[in-house]
Every structure is written in C-alpha cells, then in structure tokens.
Design an enzyme around this catalytic site. Structure first.
Site, PDB file in Angstrom:
ATOM      1  CG  ASP A 190       2.854 -19.065  17.606  1.00  0.00           C
ATOM      2  OD1 ASP A 190       2.612 -17.842  16.060  1.00  0.00           O
ATOM      3  OD2 ASP A 190       3.878 -19.001  17.366  1.00  0.00           O
TER       4      ASP A 190
ATOM      5  CE  LYS B 289      12.360 -24.730  11.709  1.00  0.00           C
ATOM      6  NZ  LYS B 289      13.178 -23.439  11.744  1.00  0.00           N
TER       7      LYS B 289
ATOM      8  NE  ARG C 106      -2.747  -0.614   3.475  1.00  0.00           N
ATOM      9  CZ  ARG C 106      -3.251  -0.526   4.484  1.00  0.00           C
ATOM     10  NH1 ARG C 106      -3.835   0.342   4.880  1.00  0.00           N
ATOM     11  NH2 ARG C 106      -2.479  -0.565   5.719  1.00  0.00           N
TER      12      ARG C 106
ATOM     13  CD  GLU D 277      10.121 -19.802  19.883  1.00  0.00           C
ATOM     14  OE1 GLU D 277      10.345 -19.678  19.134  1.00  0.00           O
ATOM     15  OE2 GLU D 277       8.464 -20.027  19.884  1.00  0.00           O
TER      16      GLU D 277
ATOM     17  CE  LYS E 217       2.249 -20.057  12.953  1.00  0.00           C
ATOM     18  NZ  LYS E 217       2.958 -19.421  13.180  1.00  0.00           N
TER      19      LYS E 217
ATOM     20  CG  ASP F 153       4.427 -25.458   9.378  1.00  0.00           C
ATOM     21  OD1 ASP F 153       5.594 -25.282   9.296  1.00  0.00           O
ATOM     22  OD2 ASP F 153       3.320 -26.316  10.242  1.00  0.00           O
ATOM     23  CG  HIS F 154       8.871 -21.669   9.177  1.00  0.00           C
ATOM     24  ND1 HIS F 154       7.981 -21.468  10.312  1.00  0.00           N
ATOM     25  CD2 HIS F 154      10.511 -21.828  10.081  1.00  0.00           C
ATOM     26  CE1 HIS F 154       8.696 -21.350  11.239  1.00  0.00           C
ATOM     27  NE2 HIS F 154      10.122 -21.032  11.071  1.00  0.00           N
TER      28      HIS F 154
ATOM     29  CE  LYS G 253       6.637 -17.417  20.859  1.00  0.00           C
ATOM     30  NZ  LYS G 253       7.094 -17.934  19.992  1.00  0.00           N
TER      31      LYS G 253
ATOM     32  CG  HIS H 287       5.077 -24.732  13.302  1.00  0.00           C
ATOM     33  ND1 HIS H 287       5.438 -24.333  12.178  1.00  0.00           N
ATOM     34  CD2 HIS H 287       5.378 -22.864  13.756  1.00  0.00           C
ATOM     35  CE1 HIS H 287       5.353 -22.699  11.601  1.00  0.00           C
ATOM     36  NE2 HIS H 287       5.655 -22.489  12.742  1.00  0.00           N
TER      37      HIS H 287
HETATM   38  C1  BG6 Z   1       6.246 -19.351  14.308  1.00  0.00           C
HETATM   39  C2  BG6 Z   1       5.692 -18.657  15.067  1.00  0.00           C
HETATM   40  O1  BG6 Z   1       5.531 -19.510  13.005  1.00  0.00           O
HETATM   41  O2  BG6 Z   1       7.069 -20.471  13.887  1.00  0.00           O
HETATM   42  C3  BG6 Z   1       6.398 -17.933  16.123  1.00  0.00           C
HETATM   43  O3  BG6 Z   1       4.805 -17.557  15.117  1.00  0.00           O
HETATM   44  C4  BG6 Z   1       8.183 -19.223  16.744  1.00  0.00           C
HETATM   45  O4  BG6 Z   1       5.774 -17.444  17.599  1.00  0.00           O
HETATM   46  C5  BG6 Z   1       8.433 -19.571  15.184  1.00  0.00           C
HETATM   47  O5  BG6 Z   1       8.759 -17.828  17.007  1.00  0.00           O
HETATM   48  C6  BG6 Z   1       9.417 -20.512  15.742  1.00  0.00           C
HETATM   49  O6  BG6 Z   1      10.082 -20.447  14.159  1.00  0.00           O
HETATM   50  P1  BG6 Z   1      11.406 -20.781  14.287  1.00  0.00           P
HETATM   51  O7  BG6 Z   1      11.842 -21.435  12.944  1.00  0.00           O
HETATM   52  O8  BG6 Z   1      12.614 -19.980  15.133  1.00  0.00           O
HETATM   53  O9  BG6 Z   1      12.092 -22.061  15.132  1.00  0.00           O
END
Ligand code: BG6
Length: 484
Positions: free
Chosen positions: A235, A182, A51, A216, A148, A177-178, A331, A240
């Site tokens: 989340d 990995k 935007r 984390e 996501k 979904d990243h 976390k 994940h």
């Molecule tokens: C994200 C979450 O999808 O994944 C975050 O929204 C999280 O809250 C993160 O910290 C963790 O990803 P990674 O790759 O650091 O393990």
C-alpha cells in the site's frame, strides 16, 4: 515570482467510477477548485460514468454534495458551483457489457482533449481500454488515467501493462502515484537540483545515512477489506516511499522532462539490493485508548498483514554504496508526519578536541504537515567557558517564508489531473518503473509468506514496534522521533 494559473485547453474528461469514493473525495472537488481558479475553460465537460442508474441531475446533486463536503471551503454559494455543475453530465455504463457505451461515445467531443479516468479496480482496466476502442472513443491523442494499486505483484502488474498496451501507447497512459503530485515532493527536486549547496555533498562520501518516514495516525478504518489483502508494503512502500527514495537518490536528469526524470528513477530502483530478513521489521497495531486494534477492522481475526514496515535499503551504485536508507511507514502512529532526514557524516577531524563532543549536520525536509526544511548547523555556544559547540537549527517553514499563498497550494490530485490535460507525464509512473518496483518488492513479501512471519505488535499512538528501534540501533543509529 507569484504563482499564476495557466488555463489548460478545453477538454472532455470521463470519470469511470464517477460515483465512487475517490471521485467524491478527491477528483470532483479537485476539479471544482481548478474551475474556481480559472484553470478549466468553461466549455470543458466532465462526464461521470458508472454502473448505477442515475439521471444527470442526480449525479450533479452528488457532485454538489461532494464539493460542499470535500471542496476545502471554497465559496460554493456565489454561483460558481451552479456554473460548474452545468459542465457535468452522467452516463450509466457497464464496464463489462455494452450498455451505455454508444451514448457515452455520442457525448465525448473528439475535437477537444479527451481523457478517461479509470477510477475503478484494476480488474476493469482491460475491459475499459478495449471498449474505448471498440466504441471508437479513443484515438492517438486520448489519455487514460489509472490509479494504484497497479497490480499486487510483478506478474499482475505486467498483465495490466499488457492489457493497456494492446490499446494505448505508453505516452497515453498516466499511472497515478498521488505523492508525486504533492508540492513538497516536487520540491525535493527543486532543492536538490536548483541549489549548488547540496548536490556536491549528496553522496556516500558526506552522507552517513538517510531516513524516510511516512507516519499516519489513522487506522485502516473502513478500508479493512482492501487493506488486509495489501498491507503497508504494497500500500505504501512499493509506491509512495519508493518514489520518495527515487527523488532523493537519483542522478540529476539532463532536463525536467518525463523520460529524463523517469529514466533516472528507474536506475535507482534497479540498483536496489535485495532486503534480507534482518533488515526489515513488520508491525501490526494493537488497541489504544478508545481505539480498536487492527484485527477489529478486518475479516480475518488472525490476520498476519502488516500495518507498519521499517526497512534498511541499500542502493548499489557509485553515489550511494555504503550509505543506507532507512524507510519507515505505519498507521496509528504517534503523529501524522512525513519527513526525510539526511544525516551528514562527522567532520573528519575535530580541532576542538574530544571534549567538544560529537556534532553532525542534519537536513530535515518536512513533506507534511508544516512543510519546510531545517538544517542543523554546529556553532559555538555563546559566552565564556571555552569552545563549547552546540547544534542549532536553521529552520524554514515554507508558509512563513513564502507567505499565505504558499499555504493555498493545490491538492496533489488537482495538480495531476491538470498535468494529464496538458499532456505532461513527468509526475506519473512509467510501466517499466512500476514493474521494477514490484520486482524488488515481491521477494520480500514472498519471504514473509514462506517463513510464516507474524508482524510484531505495537501500541496505537506509539512509534511502531521496538524491533524497528533495535534494527537501526544495531547499526549504531537512531530513528528520528515521530513528532509534529
Ligand atoms: C494511499 C494509501 O495511497 O495513501 C493509504 O492507500 C494512505 O493507505 C494514503 O493512508 C496516504 O496519503 P496521504 O496523502 O494522506 O499521505
């Protein structure tokens, strides 16, 4: 075999939300690294669309800064960055209006692979999909990439799927979904299905239980607004951890192709038993040394959102009936570590007698950091004194075993974006998979709300609430320590 870079076909990639945080931190630096590696042909084009009123030169400057800050130290000053920047363009686009769309349509070259990355909130997915069609930018070959959170429950996920399906076929939709990008997560499939050693034992007859931990050290920091409406269940667990669970528990697909793999994952999700209240513990972090508590980061001073979840999951099928899976994520925990621990059953009979003690094989797969695998094997402790047994680790760090190249693996986003361009959906979630995951998650969250449950407090830097320890202890088991 050494890794090799296979260039993708030339493409035009439009990044909606091109000036946003994800684009700056992950997408643009990732594309730059792929460009440096020679995977992206120079005639490709990356168009930021957002935007904000910016000139293409201003956007290029923004990209240069993002690459310098998040590019992972790749040589930027040898001319490659300048070359990369010539492939960057920008258009001011209003996702809910008509501004900018004709200009954007004029820039996208239909003869190349076209991909549209929706790096925006899900509320805009439908608008973008509709306009891509109305402005004649999308055809049967184009791909869209969505991030996501894909919905916040089953109803919203269904609505999102329906709004995309109006304009795009499922084969064109890449839901990220990243975790699936990995390298070590993909390695789970290689370990299970590339070796003869594990698969015959991979069932409830030989496995006592499996633990999946994604811990984390970061807090919710500047993401409090989003996170407080989401919580760890939405989340991390719904996506994940669910993906990790699927890869660990699924049946061997007949081949490594998108639908074969996703069909098997879907069967796992559909076989999940509902989780009962005593099988799940929620937590929220308190303050730690120099660290504010969770509620400092969010608007609601009495927030009941969880920053930690531990749960016991049962998969009702022939392979897994009787073998629980314990999942845990949070976390501000003691260490940043993601690990899967497979605990095998005791040998059926000890020929060494009771004094030899209890010994078990344990396979630990470290997803991050220090990626690798350890298998605890029972051996005789050397020296006199009778048959004394001891468990010793067969320890393998992938970086040590495979050399420095293994340490230089592409980031999850790099890999996934290249898969979009190649048209390979194996590592992306299918619509029915996401819906099934929400169908299992929804009753858990609704149950908390109905019971007005408040998460248990835990200290920052700890292993989570003590109730999580008690939950697994009731089954006569212990969590593996969270440590590096
Ligand atoms: C994200 C979450 O999808 O994944 C975050 O929204 C999280 O809250 C993160 O910290 C963790 O990803 P990674 O790759 O650091 O393990």
């Amino acid at each position: 075999m050494v890794s090799r870079v296979i260039p993708v076909d030339p493409f035009d990639l439009v990044i909606f939300g091109g000036t946003g945080d994800l684009a700056r931190r992950k997408i643009l630096p990732g594309l730059f690294r792929r460009y440096c590696s020679g995977q992206i042909p120079p005639q490709s084009q990356i168009i930021g669309a957002a935007r904000g009123e910016h000139s293409a030169d201003e956007f290029r400057e923004m990209v240069a800064q993002a690459v310098r800050e998040f590019g992972g130290g790749r040589a930027c000053e040898d001319g490659t960055l300048d070359e990369f920047l010539t492939r960057i363009d920008y258009v001011t686009v209003d996702a809910r209006g008509d501004t900018g769309w004709s200009e954007l349509a004029g820039k996208v070259r239909k003869e190349l692979v076209n991909a549209f990355y929706f790096s925006v909130g899900p509320g805009l997915f439908g608008d973008l999909a509709e306009r891509l069609h109305r402005f004649d930018m999308a055809d049967d070959e184009s791909r869209i990439v969505v991030e996501k959170p894909f919905g916040r429950d089953l109803a919203t996920a269904k609505a999102l799927n329906a709004s995309l399906a109006k304009h795009f076929d499922e084969t064109q939709i890449y839901r990220i979904d990243h975790y699936l990008g990995k390298e070590t997560v993909q390695n789970l499939m290689a370990v299970r299905f590339g070796n003869m050693l594990f698969e015959p034992l991979w069932n409830s007859q030989y496995i006592d239980h499996i633990q999946i931990t994604v811990a984390e050290t970061v807090g919710v920091g500047g993401r409090g607004g989003y996170y407080d409406k989401s919580g760890a269940m939405r989340d991390m667990v719904q996506n994940h951890l669910m993906q990790l669970l699927c890869l660990i528990a699924m049946e061997p697909p007949a081949k490594f192709d998108p639908d074969a793999v996703r069909d098997e994952k879907l069967k796992v999700i559909r076989a999940l038993e509902p989780v009962l209240p005593h099988q799940i513990v929620r937590g929220q972090y308190g303050a730690g040394p120099d660290q504010p508590d969770y509620r400092t980061h969010v608007e609601d001073p009495s927030s009941k959102t969880e920053s930690f979840v531990a749960l016991k999951v049962a998969i009702s099928n022939w392979r897994w009936a009787g073998t629980p899976f314990y999942l845990r994520t949070g976390k501000r925990l003691k260490a940043r570590t993601s690990e899967i621990t497979v605990v095998f059953k005791d040998a059926p009979h000890s020929i060494f007698g009771a004094e030899a003690g209890r010994h078990r094989n344990e396979l630990r797969i470290r997803l991050q950091p220090n990626e690798g695998m350890t298998l605890d094997v029972t051996i005789k402790e050397p020296g006199p004194g009778g048959m004394r047994l001891v468990d010793v680790p067969l320890d393998m760090s992938f970086a040590e075993a495979l050399g420095p190249e293994a340490a230089d693996i592409p980031d999850a986003y790099e890999r996934l974006i290249m898969d979009v361009i190649r048209g390979n959906q194996t590592l992306f979630m299918r619509g029915d998979e996401v819906e099934a995951a929400w169908a299992w998650t929804d009753p858990i969250i609704e149950g908390w709300q109905a019971r007005g449950e408040v998460p248990k407090p835990y200290d920052s830097g700890s292993e989570g609430p003590t109730d999580a320890v008690a939950m697994i202890a009731r089954d006569g088991r212990v969590w593996r320590e969270i440590k590096l």
